[in-house]
Structures are given as structure tokens and as C-alpha cells.
Design a protein around this motif. Structure first.
Motif, PDB file in Angstrom:
ATOM      1  N   PHE A 139       4.573  -0.683  -8.438  1.00 11.75           N
ATOM      2  CA  PHE A 139       4.359  -0.392  -9.850  1.00 11.75           C
ATOM      3  C   PHE A 139       5.667  -0.405 -10.623  1.00 11.75           C
ATOM      4  O   PHE A 139       5.769  -0.994 -11.700  1.00 11.75           O
ATOM      5  N   THR A 140       6.700   0.218 -10.078  1.00 14.08           N
ATOM      6  CA  THR A 140       7.972   0.266 -10.787  1.00 14.08           C
ATOM      7  C   THR A 140       8.655  -1.100 -10.820  1.00 14.08           C
ATOM      8  O   THR A 140       9.366  -1.405 -11.775  1.00 14.08           O
ATOM      9  N   THR A 141       8.428  -1.919  -9.802  1.00 15.86           N
ATOM     10  CA  THR A 141       8.952  -3.286  -9.853  1.00 15.86           C
ATOM     11  C   THR A 141       8.278  -4.078 -10.963  1.00 15.86           C
ATOM     12  O   THR A 141       8.919  -4.879 -11.655  1.00 15.86           O
ATOM     13  N   ALA A 142       6.987  -3.858 -11.149  1.00 18.68           N
ATOM     14  CA  ALA A 142       6.273  -4.511 -12.244  1.00 18.68           C
ATOM     15  C   ALA A 142       6.820  -4.072 -13.595  1.00 18.68           C
ATOM     16  O   ALA A 142       6.978  -4.890 -14.517  1.00 18.68           O
ATOM     17  N   VAL A 143       7.145  -2.789 -13.721  1.00 19.56           N
ATOM     18  CA  VAL A 143       7.747  -2.299 -14.971  1.00 19.56           C
ATOM     19  C   VAL A 143       9.095  -2.968 -15.210  1.00 19.56           C
ATOM     20  O   VAL A 143       9.393  -3.420 -16.325  1.00 19.56           O
ATOM     21  N   GLY A 144       9.923  -3.049 -14.172  1.00 18.33           N
ATOM     22  CA  GLY A 144      11.221  -3.696 -14.307  1.00 18.33           C
ATOM     23  C   GLY A 144      11.101  -5.171 -14.645  1.00 18.33           C
ATOM     24  O   GLY A 144      11.865  -5.691 -15.458  1.00 18.33           O
ATOM     25  N   LEU A 145      10.133  -5.852 -14.027  1.00 21.41           N
ATOM     26  CA  LEU A 145       9.934  -7.276 -14.315  1.00 21.41           C
ATOM     27  C   LEU A 145       9.477  -7.474 -15.752  1.00 21.41           C
ATOM     28  O   LEU A 145       9.915  -8.410 -16.433  1.00 21.41           O
ATOM     29  N   ARG A 159      -1.620  -4.438 -15.069  1.00 22.92           N
ATOM     30  CA  ARG A 159      -2.716  -3.777 -15.794  1.00 22.92           C
ATOM     31  C   ARG A 159      -2.533  -2.273 -15.777  1.00 22.92           C
ATOM     32  O   ARG A 159      -2.832  -1.587 -16.759  1.00 22.92           O
ATOM     33  N   ARG A 160      -2.032  -1.766 -14.681  1.00 21.80           N
ATOM     34  CA  ARG A 160      -1.808  -0.329 -14.571  1.00 21.80           C
ATOM     35  C   ARG A 160      -0.758   0.148 -15.570  1.00 21.80           C
ATOM     36  O   ARG A 160      -0.818   1.286 -16.054  1.00 21.80           O
ATOM     37  N   ILE A 161       0.212  -0.704 -15.886  1.00 24.25           N
ATOM     38  CA  ILE A 161       1.231  -0.333 -16.875  1.00 24.25           C
ATOM     39  C   ILE A 161       0.577  -0.009 -18.210  1.00 24.25           C
ATOM     40  O   ILE A 161       0.879   1.012 -18.848  1.00 24.25           O
ATOM     41  N   PHE A 162      -0.336  -0.879 -18.643  1.00 22.66           N
ATOM     42  CA  PHE A 162      -0.979  -0.683 -19.943  1.00 22.66           C
ATOM     43  C   PHE A 162      -2.061   0.385 -19.897  1.00 22.66           C
ATOM     44  O   PHE A 162      -2.507   0.851 -20.953  1.00 22.66           O
ATOM     45  N   ASP A 163      -2.479   0.779 -18.700  1.00 24.15           N
ATOM     46  CA  ASP A 163      -3.478   1.844 -18.567  1.00 24.15           C
ATOM     47  C   ASP A 163      -2.845   3.213 -18.359  1.00 24.15           C
ATOM     48  O   ASP A 163      -3.567   4.211 -18.268  1.00 24.15           O
ATOM     49  N   LEU A 180      -2.273  -9.161 -10.508  1.00 24.37           N
ATOM     50  CA  LEU A 180      -1.748  -8.535 -11.719  1.00 24.37           C
ATOM     51  C   LEU A 180      -2.192  -7.085 -11.878  1.00 24.37           C
ATOM     52  O   LEU A 180      -2.067  -6.513 -12.969  1.00 24.37           O
ATOM     53  N   ASP A 181      -2.685  -6.467 -10.818  1.00 26.16           N
ATOM     54  CA  ASP A 181      -3.176  -5.093 -10.919  1.00 26.16           C
ATOM     55  C   ASP A 181      -2.081  -4.120 -11.338  1.00 26.16           C
ATOM     56  O   ASP A 181      -2.333  -3.192 -12.120  1.00 26.16           O
ATOM     57  N   ASN A 182      -0.871  -4.313 -10.841  1.00 25.22           N
ATOM     58  CA  ASN A 182       0.216  -3.412 -11.216  1.00 25.22           C
ATOM     59  C   ASN A 182       0.577  -3.534 -12.685  1.00 25.22           C
ATOM     60  O   ASN A 182       0.939  -2.540 -13.333  1.00 25.22           O
ATOM     61  N   PHE A 185       3.539  -7.958  -7.292  1.00 25.52           N
ATOM     62  CA  PHE A 185       2.192  -8.508  -7.183  1.00 25.52           C
ATOM     63  C   PHE A 185       1.513  -8.070  -5.883  1.00 25.52           C
ATOM     64  O   PHE A 185       0.500  -8.633  -5.503  1.00 25.52           O
ATOM     65  N   GLN A 186       2.085  -7.070  -5.225  1.00 24.93           N
ATOM     66  CA  GLN A 186       1.546  -6.589  -3.960  1.00 24.93           C
ATOM     67  C   GLN A 186       1.333  -5.072  -4.009  1.00 24.93           C
ATOM     68  O   GLN A 186       1.843  -4.384  -4.898  1.00 24.93           O
ATOM     69  N   LYS A 187       0.583  -4.583  -3.063  1.00 23.69           N
ATOM     70  CA  LYS A 187       0.548  -3.149  -2.792  1.00 23.69           C
ATOM     71  C   LYS A 187       1.531  -2.922  -1.655  1.00 23.69           C
ATOM     72  O   LYS A 187       1.164  -2.799  -0.485  1.00 23.69           O
TER      73      LYS A 187
END
Length: 311
Positions: free
Chosen positions: A279-285, A72-76, A68-70, A51-53
Motif C-alpha cells: 500500500f505504501t509503495t502504491a502511495v509513493g508511486l 483503489r485503496r488509496i482513494f478509499d 490496481l487494488d492498492n 501491484f502485489q499483496k
């Protein structure tokens, strides 16, 4: 109020006495508890970087919060869809084939009457589990590369050499066969343990009724280990998007990247190599959330049909 305090004190005294009486058991369990605490629970604090940059020089506390930007980036990201499909296909292959083979092997071993042959077969089946994926990948490269032993053998027989390692049509099947060869023997341990819990009287009664081996397996053996199969299947659904990073990374090459690149290798490339940790942490989560949802759903369905389930 005094009675409630007295009940709490008695409960604490009971826990204290129980802990003292079981202190050696707790001491034996301490290494396992420390393992899960250090390597499983403490790293969960790192989920916040999804949830951070996140920037390593700033750390968790000073990195900018992006919400939740990361996600949203997954789906984009268009390429995520391809990697997700590859992961899902390989995982389905593993569930259909690699999950069922240990059940078949356990039943076959259970039907062996020679104790000596059974022990030898079990030992030979267990051995590949103790090989690392680096060794397994090396063996496959030596056997199936263009100038490998298999092609030398085929040419000596007057046949055409085959191309497996860089053939898109064969890559996924090769991955599943590797998993079957390496892990099927080890996976039979739980099923063999479950088979020992089936009362022998059931088989004797079935023989008196004229049931052959196949009917005994169908009507006694399979129902006897049904709950074990279901529990392991539910747990397997929790890692449905984890198809084995080491194995795929070692076998991956440019010729098969379109069908072999999965979420795990993409996370490694984007996170470790390119440094896009958030971004990759968001994918893993997100992968973990999908696995949790599948476990909860499958467990509820199992309990709805009268099975025990995981919890």
C-alpha cells in the motif's frame, strides 16, 4: 545491405575510439554513474510490489498479484485526503517562500561591492546547510520548548512565554522558516553562478541612461537569471509532494499531528512500522506520477511561452 553493415561498423568504431580517448573522463564519472545505478535505478524494480499483496517471506516472485487494488485503496482511505492537503499546503508555503528567498539573497549578495564582506556573508549563509536535520531539530527544541532559552528570555523581560512547538497555528510556518534558514544560503550558489553570466556592459549602459540600482535589478538582473529560475522551479514541481520526511518527523508531536502529518510520515508509519509495504509503495508511486505530470506540464508551458525549459 553491405553498405548498411559498413555504416554500423564505422559508427561502432567511432564510438570505440571516442570512448578510448575519453577513458579518463569516464573513469572520473564512474562513481557517480554507479551511485545512480545502485541507489536510483536498481530500486525501481521494487515498484512491482505496488501491484502485489507483498509478503517479505514470499518475495517478489511468489507474492500474490492484486493489480490496481492498492491504488483503489488509496482513494478509499479517508485519512489520505487530510495528509495530502497537509502536504500540499506545506509544499506551497515552501515554493512561495523558501524557493524565492535564495533569489533575493543572491541578488543582494551580487550588489555587495566589498569582496571581503561578500565572502564572509556567503560563508555564514552556507554553514546551516551542512547541519543535519537532527541537529536543527535539537536547536529548535532547546530554543523554543516551554522551558527553553527564548521563553526564559521573554520572562526575564516581563513578557508572557510563547508556545511554538505544540501550536497548530505556528507549526507550518516554523517548518518553512527552518527550511529557509538551513537551505537558502546553499540555494544561492546556482543563482550567483547565473549572475556572473550577465555582461557588465549592460549595467554600464543602464547607468549611462540614468537607471538606479532597483531599475538595473528589474530590467537586467532578473531577466538575466529568468531561465535559471524557471528551470529550478520546474524541477521543484517534480518533488511537490516531498516536503522533507526527516524534518517533519523530528518536529512532529501529538499536538500538531492534524496539521503536520504528511504523506511521507504516513508512508513511514504504515509501511515501516505496520509492515503494509504494498500500500505504501502504491502511495509513493502515485506521488512520483503526480510530480512527473507537473514537470511535463510546466515544461510544455515554458516552451510554449518561448522559454528553454528542462528538456
Amino acid at each position: 545491405m553491405a553498405a548498411r553493415i559498413g555504416n554500423i561498423n564505422r559508427r561502432h568504431d567511432g564510438w570505440r575510439r571516442r570512448f578510448i580517448s575519453e577513458r579518463y573522463l569516464w573513469l572520473m564519472a564512474l562513481p557517480g554513474l554507479l551511485y545512480f545505478l545502485i541507489y536510483k535505478y536498481v530500486p525501481l524494480m521494487g515498484v512491482v510490489i505496488a501491484f502485489q499483496k507483498y509478503k517479505p517471506v514470499q518475495g517478489f516472485l511468489r507474492s500474490d498479484w492484486v493489480g490496481l487494488d492498492n491504488f483503489r485503496r488509496i482513494f478509499d482511505t479517508p485519512e489520505i485526503e487530510k495528509y495530502f492537503i497537509n502536504t500540499a499546503i506545506i509544499s506551497c508555503y515552501q515554493i512561495v517562500f523558501a524557493f524565492t528567498v535564495p533569489i533575493v539573497i543572491a541578488i543582494m549578495l551580487n550588489e555587495i561591492r566589498s569582496a571581503a564582506f561578500k565572502k564572509i556573508a556567503q560563508t555564514l549563509l552556507y554553514l546551516p546547510h551542512f547541519l543535519s536535520w537532527v541537529v536543527v531539530a535539537g536547536i529548535f527544541y532547546l530554543l523554543f520548548q516551554s522551558d527553553g532559552q527564548i521563553n526564559h528570555l521573554l520572562v526575564s523581560w516581563g513578557l508572557h512565554p510563547i508556545n511554538i512547538l505544540s501550536n497548530k497555528d505556528n507549526f507550518r510556518a516554523m517548518l518553512v522558516l527552518q527550511v529557509i534558514w538551513k537551505e537558502s544560503g546553499w540555494g544561492t550558489i546556482i543563482y550567483l553562478a547565473a549572475l556572473t553570466g550577465i555582461p557588465p556592459e549592460l549595467y554600464e549602459a543602464a547607468k549611462m541612461d540614468g537607471a538606479g540600482r532597483l531599475r538595473q535589478i528589474y530590467h537586467i538582473t532578473l531577466p538575466g537569471i529568468r531561465s535559471t529560475i524557471l528551470i529550478l522551479f520546474i524541477l521543484r514541481l517534480g518533488s511537490v509532494l516531498d516536503v522533507g520526511f526527516e524534518q517533519i518527523y523530528l518536529m512532529l508531536n501529538a499536538s500538531v499531528s492534524d496539521v503536520g502529518e504528511v504523506l511521507d510520515t504516513y508512508v513511514y508509519r504504515m509501511g515501516v512500522v505496520n509492515g503494509d509495504f504494498s500500500f505504501t509503495t502504491a502511495v509513493g508511486l502515485l506521488k512520483g506520477l503526480v510530480g512527473m505530470m507537473l514537470i511535463v506540464t510546466a515544461n510544455r508551458l515554458a516552451r510554449a511561452f518561448g522559454e528553454r525549459g528542462v528538456y
